[in-house]
Write a protein that holds these residues in place. Structure first.
Motif, PDB file in Angstrom:
ATOM      1  N   GLU A 230      11.434 -14.656 -37.363  1.00  0.00           N
ATOM      2  CA  GLU A 230      11.912 -15.455 -36.053  1.00  0.00           C
ATOM      3  C   GLU A 230      11.117 -16.981 -36.149  1.00  0.00           C
ATOM      4  O   GLU A 230       9.968 -16.976 -36.699  1.00  0.00           O
ATOM      5  CB  GLU A 230      11.345 -14.754 -34.783  1.00  0.00           C
ATOM      6  CG  GLU A 230      11.728 -15.356 -33.388  1.00  0.00           C
ATOM      7  CD  GLU A 230      13.633 -15.302 -33.144  1.00  0.00           C
ATOM      8  OE1 GLU A 230      13.677 -16.125 -32.437  1.00  0.00           O
ATOM      9  OE2 GLU A 230      14.195 -14.577 -33.610  1.00  0.00           O
ATOM     10  N   HIS A 232       9.712 -20.217 -34.149  1.00  0.00           N
ATOM     11  CA  HIS A 232       9.125 -20.711 -32.992  1.00  0.00           C
ATOM     12  C   HIS A 232       9.597 -22.176 -32.630  1.00  0.00           C
ATOM     13  O   HIS A 232       9.408 -23.044 -33.353  1.00  0.00           O
ATOM     14  CB  HIS A 232       7.615 -20.567 -32.744  1.00  0.00           C
ATOM     15  CG  HIS A 232       7.180 -19.380 -33.226  1.00  0.00           C
ATOM     16  ND1 HIS A 232       6.990 -18.219 -32.443  1.00  0.00           N
ATOM     17  CD2 HIS A 232       6.277 -18.821 -34.315  1.00  0.00           C
ATOM     18  CE1 HIS A 232       6.432 -17.391 -32.906  1.00  0.00           C
ATOM     19  NE2 HIS A 232       6.266 -17.448 -34.015  1.00  0.00           N
ATOM     20  N   THR A 234      11.155 -25.074 -30.266  1.00  0.00           N
ATOM     21  CA  THR A 234      11.493 -25.714 -28.655  1.00  0.00           C
ATOM     22  C   THR A 234      12.348 -26.826 -28.946  1.00  0.00           C
ATOM     23  O   THR A 234      12.081 -27.694 -29.717  1.00  0.00           O
ATOM     24  CB  THR A 234      10.161 -25.852 -27.934  1.00  0.00           C
ATOM     25  OG1 THR A 234       9.392 -26.913 -28.831  1.00  0.00           O
ATOM     26  CG2 THR A 234       9.104 -24.703 -27.851  1.00  0.00           C
ATOM     27  N   ASP A 268       5.285 -18.032 -39.322  1.00  0.00           N
ATOM     28  CA  ASP A 268       4.723 -18.788 -38.530  1.00  0.00           C
ATOM     29  C   ASP A 268       5.247 -20.166 -38.617  1.00  0.00           C
ATOM     30  O   ASP A 268       4.633 -21.147 -38.703  1.00  0.00           O
ATOM     31  CB  ASP A 268       3.164 -18.951 -38.874  1.00  0.00           C
ATOM     32  CG  ASP A 268       2.522 -19.523 -37.883  1.00  0.00           C
ATOM     33  OD1 ASP A 268       2.564 -19.510 -36.703  1.00  0.00           O
ATOM     34  OD2 ASP A 268       1.195 -20.271 -38.099  1.00  0.00           O
ATOM     35  N   LYS A 270       7.029 -23.216 -37.116  1.00  0.00           N
ATOM     36  CA  LYS A 270       7.050 -23.665 -35.643  1.00  0.00           C
ATOM     37  C   LYS A 270       7.807 -25.041 -35.763  1.00  0.00           C
ATOM     38  O   LYS A 270       7.617 -25.911 -36.764  1.00  0.00           O
ATOM     39  CB  LYS A 270       5.681 -23.987 -35.071  1.00  0.00           C
ATOM     40  CG  LYS A 270       4.747 -22.702 -34.943  1.00  0.00           C
ATOM     41  CD  LYS A 270       3.621 -22.990 -34.293  1.00  0.00           C
ATOM     42  CE  LYS A 270       2.612 -21.940 -34.002  1.00  0.00           C
ATOM     43  NZ  LYS A 270       1.517 -22.113 -33.477  1.00  0.00           N
TER      44      LYS A 270
END
Length: 339
Positions: A230, A232, A234, A268, A270
């Motif tokens: 997955e 992270h 936005t 990790d 992002k």
């Protein structure tokens, strides 16, 4: 008529005109002169008419008149017509005395003046001849443009057939997949939207920001399929979706994030993407973690450089494009005026 249908070139048309002139002159001389004499005179007259006309439209007019040297043009025309008239008179008389005269005749001022006056009339006709050639060239160019336009429209129709066939096929696959695997159907729909964007929106000068955002969102969802863990991510948006920007400006940053900033073996990853409207400008920023091992160490950043060249063409120096590393975070920022 064939002469003005574009089937003849300008040279072929002129050749046809001079053959016609030769025939008309010869037919006009036959009632007064024997066939051989009429034939010889027709050749001489046609040759000198052509010399006067082409001497003006190819040499005197473009070299002097069109360059604003009007006095020199008038003087050159006078000298040219006198010279052509005198040469034509002596050649005509020489041919006559050599082959057709019962006894030689001397050149007189009256004979020379007749040839010179005749040259003046042909000189005036040279302007009509020049206009006719220009008209023919313009008509031929117009017909070529129409043919090219028609061919371009045909090619466009051909190019649209295949994408629309593919879209219809994808829609059929979508409905089939929706019954068995709704998630797969959603991915097919997103792929279809991306392809439709390339066909329908990217050729335009501008697209709405909302259309561009939807394209980016579809792209992100499809990229997530290739990543094991997955992400992270936005994506904040604070701008009027109805405003317009040139297509594919923002996509370069997003593509670079997934091409150079994602480690598929890491848990990790992002990504922060923001789109802000501020004081009549659009600010687009992407931030992503930098992989411990560069995914493409030989990359030279052609995407960013190509984007910069495009921005220069669109906005000259009214834009800001920057990329930098902030520790283990890579930041790309674009600031452009809104339309």
């Amino acid at each position: 008529m064939k002469l003005f249908s574009g089937k003849l070139t300008a040279i072929q048309l002129q050749q046809a005109v001079w053959v016609s002139v030769f025939v008309v002159i010869m037919l006009s001389l036959l009632p007064m002169d024997p066939f051989g004499q009429a034939f010889a005179y027709a050749i001489i007259y046609t040759a000198f008419y052509a010399a006067i006309i082409y001497g003006n439209i190819l040499w005197l007019f473009p070299k002097l008149y069109q360059k604003g040297r009007f006095v020199w043009y008038v003087l050159a025309v006078i000298v040219f017509l006198f010279a052509v008239g005198i040469i034509r008179g002596f050649i005509t008389l020489t041919v006559y005395n050599t082959f057709f005269a019962p006894k030689p005749e001397a050149m007189t001022f009256k004979i020379l003046s007749g040839f010179i006056v005749g040259g003046i009339l042909i000189f005036l006709l040279s302007f009509i001849f020049r206009i006719a050639i220009a008209y023919f060239d313009l008509k031929r160019q117009s017909e070529e443009i129409i043919v090219q336009k028609t061919q371009a429209e045909l090619n466009l129709l051909k190019s649209q057939v295949q994408p629309h066939f593919l879209f219809n096929t994808l829609n059929n696959i979508y409905y089939e997949a929706y019954l068995e695997a709704p998630r797969t159907a959603g991915l097919i729909e997103q792929l279809s939207n991306i392809m439709r964007y390339f066909v329908d929106e990217s050729p335009k000068q501008v697209v709405s920001i909302g259309t561009e955002i939807l394209f980016i969102e579809n792209y992100i969802e499809l990229e997530k399929i290739r990543i094991r863990y997955e992400i992270h991510l936005t994506f904040s948006n604070n701008c009027d979706a109805t405003l317009s920007i040139p297509p594919m400006l923002l996509m370069t940053f997003v593509e670079n994030v997934f091409k150079h900033g994602i480690d598929k073996s890491s848990v990790d990853n992002k990504i922060d993407i923001s789109l802000v409207q501020e004081n009549g400008r659009l600010i687009f920023t992407t931030e992503n973690t930098i992989p411990d091992v560069p995914l493409n160490p030989n990359s030279t950043g052609f995407g960013i450089e190509n984007l910069r060249k495009r921005l220069v063409l669109l906005y000259k120096d009214d834009f800001d494009l920057s990329t930098k590393n902030k520790g283990d975070i890579y930041v790309a920022r674009l600031n452009i005026p809104l339309l």
